[in-house]
Design a protein around this motif. Structure first.
Motif, PDB file in Angstrom:
ATOM      1  N   GLY A 180    -120.525  34.463  -3.877  1.00 57.56           N
ATOM      2  CA  GLY A 180    -120.101  33.090  -4.156  1.00 57.56           C
ATOM      3  C   GLY A 180    -119.105  33.046  -5.294  1.00 57.56           C
ATOM      4  N   GLN A 181    -119.419  33.819  -6.353  1.00 56.69           N
ATOM      5  CA  GLN A 181    -118.496  33.855  -7.502  1.00 56.69           C
ATOM      6  C   GLN A 181    -117.158  34.467  -7.108  1.00 56.69           C
ATOM      7  OE1 GLN A 181    -120.602  35.843 -10.645  1.00 56.69           O
ATOM      8  NE2 GLN A 181    -122.109  34.208 -10.826  1.00 56.69           N
ATOM      9  N   ARG A 189    -101.683  17.936   0.857  1.00 50.78           N
ATOM     10  CA  ARG A 189    -100.348  17.984   0.279  1.00 50.78           C
ATOM     11  C   ARG A 189     -99.435  17.093   1.114  1.00 50.78           C
ATOM     12  NH1 ARG A 189     -95.814  20.254   0.901  1.00 50.78           N
ATOM     13  NH2 ARG A 189     -94.555  20.911  -0.861  1.00 50.78           N
ATOM     14  N   PRO A 210     -85.214  17.448  -5.105  1.00 50.16           N
ATOM     15  CA  PRO A 210     -84.412  18.469  -5.803  1.00 50.16           C
ATOM     16  C   PRO A 210     -82.927  18.135  -5.856  1.00 50.16           C
ATOM     17  CG  PRO A 210     -85.769  19.453  -4.054  1.00 50.16           C
ATOM     18  CD  PRO A 210     -85.847  17.978  -3.890  1.00 50.16           C
ATOM     19  N   ILE A 234     -84.729  21.541   1.693  1.00 49.00           N
ATOM     20  CA  ILE A 234     -85.716  20.551   1.243  1.00 49.00           C
ATOM     21  C   ILE A 234     -85.014  19.386   0.546  1.00 49.00           C
ATOM     22  CG2 ILE A 234     -87.648  20.157  -0.333  1.00 49.00           C
ATOM     23  CD1 ILE A 234     -88.484  23.029   0.183  1.00 49.00           C
ATOM     24  N   ILE A 278    -125.610  37.134  -2.752  1.00 52.33           N
ATOM     25  CA  ILE A 278    -125.026  35.846  -2.327  1.00 52.33           C
ATOM     26  C   ILE A 278    -124.340  35.171  -3.509  1.00 52.33           C
ATOM     27  CG2 ILE A 278    -125.625  33.497  -1.571  1.00 52.33           C
ATOM     28  CD1 ILE A 278    -127.809  34.813   0.196  1.00 52.33           C
ATOM     29  N   SER A 279    -125.049  35.216  -4.639  1.00 48.85           N
ATOM     30  CA  SER A 279    -124.499  34.586  -5.838  1.00 48.85           C
ATOM     31  C   SER A 279    -123.193  35.271  -6.251  1.00 48.85           C
ATOM     32  CB  SER A 279    -125.541  34.655  -6.953  1.00 48.85           C
ATOM     33  OG  SER A 279    -124.973  34.260  -8.155  1.00 48.85           O
ATOM     34  N   GLU A 299    -103.849  29.051  -7.199  1.00 51.22           N
ATOM     35  CA  GLU A 299    -102.824  29.349  -8.196  1.00 51.22           C
ATOM     36  C   GLU A 299    -101.545  29.856  -7.515  1.00 51.22           C
ATOM     37  OE1 GLU A 299    -101.586  28.821 -11.704  1.00 51.22           O
ATOM     38  OE2 GLU A 299    -103.715  28.488 -11.281  1.00 51.22           O
ATOM     39  N   LYS A 352     -99.753  27.084  -5.846  1.00 50.82           N
ATOM     40  CA  LYS A 352     -98.994  26.255  -6.781  1.00 50.82           C
ATOM     41  C   LYS A 352     -97.723  26.968  -7.248  1.00 50.82           C
ATOM     42  CE  LYS A 352    -102.714  23.315  -8.190  1.00 50.82           C
ATOM     43  NZ  LYS A 352    -103.868  23.143  -9.033  1.00 50.82           N
ATOM     44  N   GLU A 385    -110.616  31.766  -4.362  1.00 49.77           N
ATOM     45  CA  GLU A 385    -110.099  30.419  -4.058  1.00 49.77           C
ATOM     46  C   GLU A 385    -109.194  29.935  -5.184  1.00 49.77           C
ATOM     47  OE1 GLU A 385    -113.574  28.438  -1.249  1.00 49.77           O
ATOM     48  OE2 GLU A 385    -113.531  27.984  -3.390  1.00 49.77           O
ATOM     49  N   ILE A 425    -115.879  34.470  -4.109  1.00 50.37           N
ATOM     50  CA  ILE A 425    -115.165  33.478  -3.278  1.00 50.37           C
ATOM     51  C   ILE A 425    -114.467  32.468  -4.170  1.00 50.37           C
ATOM     52  CG2 ILE A 425    -115.517  31.533  -1.681  1.00 50.37           C
ATOM     53  CD1 ILE A 425    -117.755  33.222  -0.372  1.00 50.37           C
ATOM     54  N   LYS A 426    -115.204  31.986  -5.163  1.00 52.12           N
ATOM     55  CA  LYS A 426    -114.649  30.977  -6.081  1.00 52.12           C
ATOM     56  C   LYS A 426    -113.402  31.512  -6.784  1.00 52.12           C
ATOM     57  CE  LYS A 426    -114.898  26.967  -7.829  1.00 52.12           C
ATOM     58  NZ  LYS A 426    -114.733  25.844  -6.923  1.00 52.12           N
ATOM     59  N   GLU A 442    -119.517  25.169  -9.888  1.00 50.68           N
ATOM     60  CA  GLU A 442    -119.977  25.079  -8.510  1.00 50.68           C
ATOM     61  C   GLU A 442    -120.772  26.318  -8.106  1.00 50.68           C
ATOM     62  OE1 GLU A 442    -117.005  25.327  -5.528  1.00 50.68           O
ATOM     63  OE2 GLU A 442    -118.410  24.792  -3.942  1.00 50.68           O
ATOM     64  N   VAL A 500    -121.260  28.307  -5.216  1.00 51.22           N
ATOM     65  CA  VAL A 500    -120.569  28.389  -3.926  1.00 51.22           C
ATOM     66  C   VAL A 500    -121.548  28.636  -2.782  1.00 51.22           C
ATOM     67  CG1 VAL A 500    -118.777  29.616  -2.631  1.00 51.22           C
ATOM     68  CG2 VAL A 500    -118.488  29.194  -5.066  1.00 51.22           C
ATOM     69  N   ALA A 501    -122.609  29.413  -3.088  1.00 49.50           N
ATOM     70  CA  ALA A 501    -123.572  29.759  -2.025  1.00 49.50           C
ATOM     71  C   ALA A 501    -124.292  28.528  -1.491  1.00 49.50           C
ATOM     72  CB  ALA A 501    -124.579  30.759  -2.570  1.00 49.50           C
ATOM     73  N   ARG A 549    -122.942  25.573  -0.926  1.00 48.57           N
ATOM     74  CA  ARG A 549    -122.037  24.595  -0.304  1.00 48.57           C
ATOM     75  C   ARG A 549    -122.634  24.123   1.017  1.00 48.57           C
ATOM     76  NH1 ARG A 549    -115.987  27.094  -0.626  1.00 48.57           N
ATOM     77  NH2 ARG A 549    -115.767  26.861  -2.869  1.00 48.57           N
ATOM     78  N   ARG A 576     -90.619  27.220  -4.416  1.00 49.31           N
ATOM     79  CA  ARG A 576     -89.941  26.506  -3.326  1.00 49.31           C
ATOM     80  C   ARG A 576     -89.043  25.412  -3.883  1.00 49.31           C
ATOM     81  NH1 ARG A 576     -91.625  24.920   1.682  1.00 49.31           N
ATOM     82  NH2 ARG A 576     -92.314  22.935   0.870  1.00 49.31           N
ATOM     83  N   LYS A 577     -89.607  24.718  -4.880  1.00 49.26           N
ATOM     84  CA  LYS A 577     -88.862  23.627  -5.511  1.00 49.26           C
ATOM     85  C   LYS A 577     -87.607  24.182  -6.206  1.00 49.26           C
ATOM     86  CE  LYS A 577     -89.455  20.889  -9.414  1.00 49.26           C
ATOM     87  NZ  LYS A 577     -90.312  20.704 -10.551  1.00 49.26           N
ATOM     88  N   GLU A 599     -95.269  26.705  -4.518  1.00 51.70           N
ATOM     89  CA  GLU A 599     -94.656  25.374  -4.511  1.00 51.70           C
ATOM     90  C   GLU A 599     -93.557  25.285  -5.565  1.00 51.70           C
ATOM     91  OE1 GLU A 599     -95.063  22.956  -2.422  1.00 51.70           O
ATOM     92  OE2 GLU A 599     -96.524  24.159  -1.340  1.00 51.70           O
ATOM     93  N   LYS A 600     -93.872  25.849  -6.727  1.00 51.24           N
ATOM     94  CA  LYS A 600     -92.913  25.792  -7.834  1.00 51.24           C
ATOM     95  C   LYS A 600     -91.628  26.549  -7.454  1.00 51.24           C
ATOM     96  CE  LYS A 600     -92.779  27.205 -12.570  1.00 51.24           C
ATOM     97  NZ  LYS A 600     -93.463  28.004 -13.576  1.00 51.24           N
ATOM     98  N   THR A 660     -90.048  17.042  -1.787  1.00 49.46           N
ATOM     99  CA  THR A 660     -91.241  17.876  -1.735  1.00 49.46           C
ATOM    100  C   THR A 660     -92.251  17.366  -2.767  1.00 49.46           C
ATOM    101  OG1 THR A 660     -92.026  20.171  -1.760  1.00 49.46           O
ATOM    102  CG2 THR A 660     -90.326  19.614  -3.354  1.00 49.46           C
ATOM    103  N   SER A 661     -93.421  17.996  -2.793  1.00 50.43           N
ATOM    104  CA  SER A 661     -94.466  17.511  -3.710  1.00 50.43           C
ATOM    105  C   SER A 661     -94.961  18.645  -4.588  1.00 50.43           C
ATOM    106  CB  SER A 661     -95.651  16.970  -2.917  1.00 50.43           C
ATOM    107  OG  SER A 661     -95.294  15.780  -2.307  1.00 50.43           O
ATOM    108  N   VAL A 683     -90.961  15.217  -5.716  1.00 49.13           N
ATOM    109  CA  VAL A 683     -89.763  15.792  -6.336  1.00 49.13           C
ATOM    110  C   VAL A 683     -88.616  15.751  -5.328  1.00 49.13           C
ATOM    111  CG1 VAL A 683     -88.791  17.850  -7.416  1.00 49.13           C
ATOM    112  CG2 VAL A 683     -91.205  17.327  -7.713  1.00 49.13           C
TER     113      VAL A 683
END
Lengths: 641, 128
Positions: free
Chosen positions: B45-46, A56, A187, A67, B41-42, B57, B60, B52, B48-49, A245, A247-248, A250, B66-67, B63-64, A70-71, A185
């Motif tokens: 993994g799911q 970021r 502001p 601010i 493990i599987s 989310e 983001k 994440e 974790i995904k 993906e 994940v296991a 990775r 904050r803006k 961030e929104k 920002t991004s 952005v």
């Protein structure tokens, strides 16, 4: 006989089985040994994926943590024309309003284009960008629109292949780039635009596809681009058949390192005060441009730096090149009378003159080196202090002549003219200072009055700040520190002293003289601030250019001052380029200074000099007769000093 | 026969059977355990995904917000809101501000007076 037959059959079967095992064995060796490298690489390609993780971009914040830049992560919406077939019109109609794009243009983009690959096979394009910088919410709406897209058919009655076509179209025809893009952005829109700068896009190839990267193109965004950008991370992992993906599995997962936040010395409220005052000055006097700077003389910290016309860094492309130029550091002009502070302070420092020494100002006409120098008014004998108070060109010229070319040149250079101040912004120029050997005979008389030399507004305010700061020139400071997302300081910038230009005693004498400018007798009477003693200098310079050397009727009007004069907290500069209604610095720039100074004093809570004023029993009502509702009106503000 | 009877050699020998059973159990158990572990493990993994994605989310959204917060704190926005709401706010005049001199520590503390705050807590604001 029968036994023999059976034996033969057995041998035949054994041979067949043997041959089969040999064949299988060969295949095994072929797959596992001879083509091992090729096939294992192919298998790896099918399952292993490397994802780049975007850092970021750091924020740019003001001194109070507000601010300024920002991004936000945004999507790049793409399409696979091969999956759309001949249904471009319906798809375009569904998504064009969401993407705020022209429907006809989208139809064109969604049309498949045929080409030939390296093997000469005709192929259809699978990738076309429809819109960049699309917010995540808009992308969700696009997804919804695609899922609910209707073609006016009863698809259950269609053949299997067509049903699959429509299913694939809805699911995969419109998609987003794997890597999120970033949108910068601002502001506060145009606030401090020339300090912040703006960002642009650089394109580079990633997996054969163009990838756009954000990079600073001007201002702090450009100067601190390397610090703001951060370091990209990556993830090496495996995916399953639908592309999810696992994940296991990775193998590598390196987090991106976000860019550092740049904390400026700019205060957004002071910046707003300055920009508002400049906008009013712009409306009133219609100059080509108007600039303002607020500096703390003791540290060189810049609290505000603005120039109008300005631009909105959210859309820098909509602004003209003129509006994007930071005139405070990129434009040079003859400073006019504000430059008298250089020659007079130098002469006082060298002991060439004393404040009470007098000079004959020749009643406004002085013949020197074949030229006639003029004053704006007819003055007789004036003291050095009065030369500053009245801004006498002839008086300043005579002080310069008495001082001598070499010493004058030394002071000009010592105050930093002729070299950039070192502000961390691209495009700063050093001005034009000719060496003494290139001076004409009249230069020694012209330069003290601010002609035959070109300087930036920033250089002039730093010179005035040096006088306010007991003769010590400071380097202008725009960045206070760099910190990470958790506000841990990674780099701290301290105020930098350049050198002592004049002695403390000479600086004190200059301050005394400059105080008389901002008095009813001085040229800067309109800069008088209630409750504070200000010191400053007015400037009115003809614009250079044209065949005659100067453009008739075109001026630079300026005022540079500081307050409280004996304990300077802020130094303020206001410069107007070619004002249309009035042109004397004392008449048009000084009121803007006053307006800025009064508001800044209030905001920064600078202690008034006229002693304690008892709180009034009745609070004066404002013009519209509504009761004043300030914190002070309800309960007096208690400030411990 | 008599010898067999004497030493009971014809009786069911549980030892080898038990050993075989345990061996089978070990092999079978290992197999099931391996599959169970892989499944765990599987599943992890799911999870974790999912987490994440959730974290992403939230990041983001953060961030929104904050803006949005930055926009709402901008001087221009605040000025506009003050005008829209007709609050009539103006900066305080110097006469409306009381400036109090911080009392020195020695004067404020009498002999025998109990000190309720540590010295650095006396005076809530720095000098300046």
């Amino acid at each position: 006989m029968a036994k023999k037959l059976q034996y033969r059959r057995l041998v035949l079967l054994a041979l067949l089985l043997g041959a089969a095992f040999v064949g299988l064995g060969y295949r095994l060796v072929d797959l596992q040994v001879l083509r091992y490298e090729e096939l294992s690489a192919k298998a790896r390609d099918n399952t292993r994926k490397e994802f780049l993780l975007e850092p970021r971009r750091g924020d740019i914040v003001d001194a109070k943590g507000n601010i300024l830049a920002t991004s936000a992560f945004v999507k790049t919406v793409c399409a696979d024309p091969a999956l759309i077939g001949n249904r471009q019109v319906e798809v375009a109609r569904a998504i064009a309003p969401l993407l705020q794009a022209s429907e006809s243009e989208l139809v064109q983009r969604l049309a498949p284009r045929l080409g030939q690959n390296a093997q000469g096979v005709i192929i259809t394009n699978h990738y076309v960008v429809l819109k960049r910088k699309v917010p995540a919410e808009t992308w969700q709406k696009v997804q919804m629109a695609m899922t609910n897209l209707s073609f006016g058919l009863d698809e259950k009655k269609l053949p299997r292949a067509e049903r699959r076509f429509y299913r694939d179209l809805r699911r995969g025809a419109i998609y987003v780039e794997r890597f999120d893009d970033q949108q910068r952005v601002y502001p506060n829109q145009a606030l401090a635009a020339h300090v912040l700068g703006y960002v642009g896009m650089n394109e580079r190839k990633m997996d054969g596809r163009p990838l756009l990267e954000t990079s600073g193109k001007d201002g702090i965004e450009q100067s601190f681009d390397a610090k703001l950008t951060g370091v990209r991370g990556w993830r090496l992992t495996e995916i399953d058949r639908p592309g999810r993906e696992v994940v296991a599995l990775r193998e590598q997962d390196v987090e991106p390192q976000d860019g550092l936040n740049v904390v400026l010395t700019i205060d957004s409220v002071v910046q707003h005060i300055v920009e508002s005052a400049l906008a009013e000055g712009m409306d009133k006097h219609s100059p080509n441009s108007i600039s303002g700077i607020v500096v703390r003389p003791r540290t060189g910290e810049i609290l505000a730096l603005a120039t109008l016309p300005n631009y909105d860094p959210n859309n820098p492309g909509n602004a003209s090149e003129d509006a994007r130029r930071n005139r405070v550091i990129a434009d040079v002009a003859e400073p006019g009378s504000t430059f008298k502070i250089v020659v007079v302070s130098g002469a006082l420092n060298d002991g060439v003159v004393r404040r009470s020494d007098t000079f004959d100002c020749e009643h406004g006409r002085f013949h020197f080196a074949g030229r006639i120098l003029h004053d704006h008014e007819s003055y007789g004998v004036l003291s050095v202090e009065s030369i500053i108070t009245k801004s006498s060109n002839i008086g300043a010229a005579k002080i310069g002549i008495k001082m001598g070319e070499s010493r004058l040149y030394d002071y000009i250079r010592n105050y930093g003219f002729g070299t950039p101040t070192g502000l961390p912004l691209q495009g700063e120029v050093g001005g034009i200072v000719h060496p003494v050997k290139k001076w004409s005979k009249v230069s020694i008389a012209q330069i003290p009055m601010g002609q035959g030399i070109a300087v930036t507004s920033l250089q002039m305010i730093m010179t005035m700040s040096a006088i306010a700061n007991k003769g010590v020139l400071m380097r202008p400071m725009l960045v206070d520190r760099l910190e990470d997302r958790d506000h841990i300081v990674r780099a701290k910038y301290s105020p930098q002293r350049v050198h002592q230009v004049i002695s403390e005693a000479a600086a004190e004498q200059m301050v005394t003289a400059l105080k008389t400018v901002v008095s009813p007798e001085g040229t800067g009477a309109k800069a008088i601030i209630a409750h504070y003693t200000a010191a400053g200098k007015t400037g009115t310079a003809q614009k250079s250019g044209g065949p005659a050397g100067y453009l008739p009727g075109k001026y630079y009007a300026s005022f540079i001052g500081f307050f409280p004069a004996d304990n300077p907290q802020v130094c303020i500069s206001v410069v107007m380029d070619d004002p249309k209604h009035g042109y004397y610095g004392g008449q048009i720039a000084a009121p803007v200074f006053k307006q800025i100074a009064e508001k800044v004093a209030n905001y920064l809570n600078i202690r008034p000099e006229d002693g304690e004023v008892p709180p009034p029993s009745n609070i004066a009502a404002p013009a519209d007769d509504r009761p004043v509702r300030t914190a002070a009106a309800r309960t007096p503000v208690k400030t411990i000093q | 026969m008599a010898r067999n009877r004497k030493y009971q050699s014809a009786a069911i020998r549980f030892g080898p059977s038990l050993k075989a059973f345990l061996l089978c159990l070990l092999i079978g158990g290992s197999g099931v355990g391996y599959v169970w572990q892989k499944d765990q493990i599987s599943q992890l993994g799911q999870q974790i995904k999912k987490r994440e994605q959730y974290l992403d989310e939230l990041g983001k959204q953060n961030e929104k917000l904050r803006k949005q917060f930055a926009e709402m704190r901008s001087p221009r926005f605040l000025e506009r809101r003050i005008q829209e709401l007709g609050l009539g706010l103006v900066p305080p005049q110097p006469a409306q501000v009381w400036r109090l001199t911080e009392p020195s520590r020695e004067v404020s503390r009498q002999d025998g007076e109990q000190q309720y705050a540590t010295p650095h807590q006396v005076g809530t604001e720095p000098k300046g």
